[in-house]
Design a protein around this motif. Sequence first.
Motif, PDB file in Angstrom:
ATOM      1  N   LYS A   1       0.829  -1.206   0.000  1.00  0.00           N
ATOM      2  CA  LYS A   1       0.000   0.000   0.000  1.00  0.00           C
ATOM      3  C   LYS A   1       0.864   1.257   0.000  1.00  0.00           C
ATOM      4  N   THR A   2       1.923   1.243   0.811  1.00  0.00           N
ATOM      5  CA  THR A   2       2.801   2.410   0.918  1.00  0.00           C
ATOM      6  C   THR A   2       3.551   2.658  -0.375  1.00  0.00           C
ATOM      7  N   TYR A   3       4.145   1.598  -0.949  1.00  0.00           N
ATOM      8  CA  TYR A   3       4.903   1.762  -2.190  1.00  0.00           C
ATOM      9  C   TYR A   3       3.986   2.163  -3.345  1.00  0.00           C
ATOM     10  N   ALA A   4       2.787   1.617  -3.376  1.00  0.00           N
ATOM     11  CA  ALA A   4       1.849   1.977  -4.440  1.00  0.00           C
ATOM     12  C   ALA A   4       1.530   3.464  -4.397  1.00  0.00           C
ATOM     13  N   GLU A   5       1.298   3.996  -3.205  1.00  0.00           N
ATOM     14  CA  GLU A   5       1.000   5.420  -3.064  1.00  0.00           C
ATOM     15  C   GLU A   5       2.200   6.269  -3.486  1.00  0.00           C
ATOM     16  N   ARG A   6       3.395   5.861  -3.079  1.00  0.00           N
ATOM     17  CA  ARG A   6       4.591   6.627  -3.432  1.00  0.00           C
ATOM     18  C   ARG A   6       4.840   6.596  -4.941  1.00  0.00           C
ATOM     19  N   ALA A   7       4.602   5.456  -5.558  1.00  0.00           N
ATOM     20  CA  ALA A   7       4.778   5.361  -7.015  1.00  0.00           C
ATOM     21  C   ALA A   7       3.772   6.245  -7.733  1.00  0.00           C
ATOM     22  N   ARG A   8       2.543   6.278  -7.234  1.00  0.00           N
ATOM     23  CA  ARG A   8       1.505   7.119  -7.852  1.00  0.00           C
ATOM     24  C   ARG A   8       1.881   8.597  -7.755  1.00  0.00           C
ATOM     25  N   VAL A   9       2.346   8.991  -6.574  1.00  0.00           N
ATOM     26  CA  VAL A   9       2.715  10.391  -6.367  1.00  0.00           C
ATOM     27  C   VAL A   9       3.926  10.758  -7.219  1.00  0.00           C
ATOM     28  N   MET A  10       4.904   9.856  -7.312  1.00  0.00           N
ATOM     29  CA  MET A  10       6.084  10.151  -8.123  1.00  0.00           C
ATOM     30  C   MET A  10       5.708  10.311  -9.592  1.00  0.00           C
ATOM     31  N   ALA A  11       4.833   9.456 -10.097  1.00  0.00           N
ATOM     32  CA  ALA A  11       4.415   9.568 -11.495  1.00  0.00           C
ATOM     33  C   ALA A  11       3.730  10.901 -11.752  1.00  0.00           C
ATOM     34  N   GLN A  12       2.840  11.299 -10.863  1.00  0.00           N
ATOM     35  CA  GLN A  12       2.143  12.578 -11.021  1.00  0.00           C
ATOM     36  C   GLN A  12       3.126  13.744 -10.988  1.00  0.00           C
ATOM     37  N   ALA A  13       4.077  13.669 -10.056  1.00  0.00           N
ATOM     38  CA  ALA A  13       5.039  14.756  -9.918  1.00  0.00           C
ATOM     39  C   ALA A  13       5.968  14.836 -11.124  1.00  0.00           C
ATOM     40  N   LEU A  14       6.379  13.687 -11.654  1.00  0.00           N
ATOM     41  CA  LEU A  14       7.244  13.691 -12.837  1.00  0.00           C
ATOM     42  C   LEU A  14       6.532  14.336 -14.026  1.00  0.00           C
ATOM     43  N   ARG A  15       5.265  13.990 -14.209  1.00  0.00           N
ATOM     44  CA  ARG A  15       4.513  14.576 -15.325  1.00  0.00           C
ATOM     45  C   ARG A  15       4.328  16.080 -15.125  1.00  0.00           C
ATOM     46  N   ARG A  16       4.089  16.470 -13.894  1.00  0.00           N
ATOM     47  CA  ARG A  16       3.836  17.885 -13.618  1.00  0.00           C
ATOM     48  C   ARG A  16       5.112  18.721 -13.713  1.00  0.00           C
ATOM     49  N   GLU A  17       6.209  18.238 -13.149  1.00  0.00           N
ATOM     50  CA  GLU A  17       7.418  19.040 -13.024  1.00  0.00           C
ATOM     51  C   GLU A  17       8.357  18.932 -14.221  1.00  0.00           C
ATOM     52  N   LEU A  18       8.359  17.775 -14.896  1.00  0.00           N
ATOM     53  CA  LEU A  18       9.275  17.583 -16.019  1.00  0.00           C
ATOM     54  C   LEU A  18       8.550  17.490 -17.359  1.00  0.00           C
TER      55      LEU A  18
ATOM     56  N   ILE B   1      10.625  14.057 -20.021  1.00  0.00           N
ATOM     57  CA  ILE B   1      10.908  12.720 -19.524  1.00  0.00           C
ATOM     58  C   ILE B   1       9.808  11.756 -19.961  1.00  0.00           C
ATOM     59  N   GLU B   2      10.184  10.515 -20.220  1.00  0.00           N
ATOM     60  CA  GLU B   2       9.254   9.439 -20.572  1.00  0.00           C
ATOM     61  C   GLU B   2       9.478   8.268 -19.629  1.00  0.00           C
ATOM     62  N   PHE B   3       8.392   7.581 -19.256  1.00  0.00           N
ATOM     63  CA  PHE B   3       8.518   6.429 -18.368  1.00  0.00           C
ATOM     64  C   PHE B   3       7.254   5.589 -18.454  1.00  0.00           C
ATOM     65  N   ASN B   4       7.372   4.336 -18.040  1.00  0.00           N
ATOM     66  CA  ASN B   4       6.222   3.451 -17.877  1.00  0.00           C
ATOM     67  C   ASN B   4       5.859   3.395 -16.398  1.00  0.00           C
ATOM     68  N   GLN B   5       4.583   3.391 -16.116  1.00  0.00           N
ATOM     69  CA  GLN B   5       4.117   3.336 -14.732  1.00  0.00           C
ATOM     70  C   GLN B   5       4.352   1.932 -14.174  1.00  0.00           C
ATOM     71  N   PRO B   6       5.191   1.771 -13.131  1.00  0.00           N
ATOM     72  CA  PRO B   6       5.418   0.442 -12.566  1.00  0.00           C
ATOM     73  C   PRO B   6       4.179  -0.071 -11.846  1.00  0.00           C
ATOM     74  N   GLN B   7       3.995  -1.372 -11.874  1.00  0.00           N
ATOM     75  CA  GLN B   7       2.873  -2.017 -11.197  1.00  0.00           C
ATOM     76  C   GLN B   7       3.303  -2.713  -9.912  1.00  0.00           C
TER      77      GLN B   7
ATOM     78  N   ALA C   1       5.876  13.507   0.926  1.00  0.00           N
ATOM     79  CA  ALA C   1       6.324  14.901   0.957  1.00  0.00           C
ATOM     80  C   ALA C   1       7.705  15.049   0.324  1.00  0.00           C
ATOM     81  N   LYS C   2       8.607  14.104   0.619  1.00  0.00           N
ATOM     82  CA  LYS C   2       9.943  14.182   0.038  1.00  0.00           C
ATOM     83  C   LYS C   2       9.918  13.901  -1.460  1.00  0.00           C
ATOM     84  N   ILE C   3       9.029  13.029  -1.891  1.00  0.00           N
ATOM     85  CA  ILE C   3       8.901  12.772  -3.327  1.00  0.00           C
ATOM     86  C   ILE C   3       8.448  14.039  -4.045  1.00  0.00           C
ATOM     87  N   GLU C   4       7.440  14.701  -3.497  1.00  0.00           N
ATOM     88  CA  GLU C   4       6.952  15.939  -4.104  1.00  0.00           C
ATOM     89  C   GLU C   4       8.069  16.982  -4.183  1.00  0.00           C
ATOM     90  N   GLU C   5       8.772  17.171  -3.076  1.00  0.00           N
ATOM     91  CA  GLU C   5       9.842  18.161  -3.034  1.00  0.00           C
ATOM     92  C   GLU C   5      11.001  17.750  -3.946  1.00  0.00           C
TER      93      GLU C   5
END
Length: 392
Positions: free
Chosen positions: A297-314, A318-324, A379-383
């Motif tokens: 549950k924790t890793y899934a949430e962090r992966a979701r947030v990282m994907a959103q942040a990468l799309r928003r900030e970069l 950048i190109e990537f596949n969403q890990p499952q 929070a650290k992922i977002e920052e």
Amino acid sequence: MQFATRLQNVETSAIRELFKLLGKPGIISFAGGFPDPALFDVEGIRQSTQAVLGSAGAGSVLQYGATEGWQPLRERLSAFMAAKGAAVAPDGLIVTTGSQQALDLIGKTMISPGDKVIVEAPTFLATIQCFRLYGAQLIGAPIDANGVDVGKLEALIEEHHPKLVYLIPTFGNPSGATLSLERRKRILELAVRTQTLIVEDDPYGELYFDQPPPPSMLALSEQVSGSRDWLAHCGSLSKVLSPGLRVGWLIAPSELLAKATMCKQFSDAHTSNLTQATAAHYLTLNRLGDALGVVRKTYAERARVMAQALRRELGGAIEFNQPQGGMFFWARLTQGRNAADFAKRAIDQGVAFVPGAPFFAHDPDLSTLRLSFATADVAKIEEGIGRLGRAL
């Protein structure tokens, strides 16, 4: 000093070298491949350690032991594999000091200088280093979001007749890719037809987010006649319980397993009985399922947030596949950007990742990079991703 000539083929880990740069205060690291220690089931491990040392047979776990492994742990690992659909007798596996030792034992027993070995492109950096140490000529097989390209793998096998093929089929490191069910079966059929040893490394298979991944090739081998004779499987408790216990295992054809056991005798005599007994007791507590549920549950949430942040900030940079599942994003910078140069600017901004080039056995893609979401909270992922955006 005149060192062994085989050391000329390897270099120190690029990731370990990167860690030397991370002493800067306030730096956010997406570089490591470590599980989050905050998610370790410390209480369960404490209970198990105390139970082992408080038992009447405590002296035996502090003594030398069998190279093949602590028998109660071999039995528990047999049951663990059975729950994942793979029938493995306790004497059909040996316990290793982490799955990395299992890879080293495969290198020792199978690879002679000049032997050709096929690995994924990209693949686990330590495997590149290990197999090169034994003189392997490494050949990279391309991958996509569904794992290794089986058609190209088949062509490479036919051309090079490798000693073995090394794959991380489930949530690969660094790729994050998962080999599809259809491709897994095709590879097993290919192994039988070409009589090529397939090494399946599976440290991340339990770290799925939503749906479990396809069965391991070891489990599927029962559906492909003869494939078990050409398959070795490396497992580990490092990512699902604790890397500090250093408990892994190797499942392989009996002849290979015997040679690996002999080589392990020369290496460390046996994996720590105390940690083996602790792991064996822990697996009887029925706590692992709940602990893994929290991790997933924790890793899934962090992966979701990282994907959103990468799309928003970069954005389109950048190109990537969403890990499952697993612990990593594998990404590619666009417009010919160099990831190593980007990494230097990122350090200046207070964030770290690993450039992708070291994960290729040859012909590296210099635009690639690996980001781990496992040890940084939301929070650290977002920052951190915000800092990456500023480093562009």
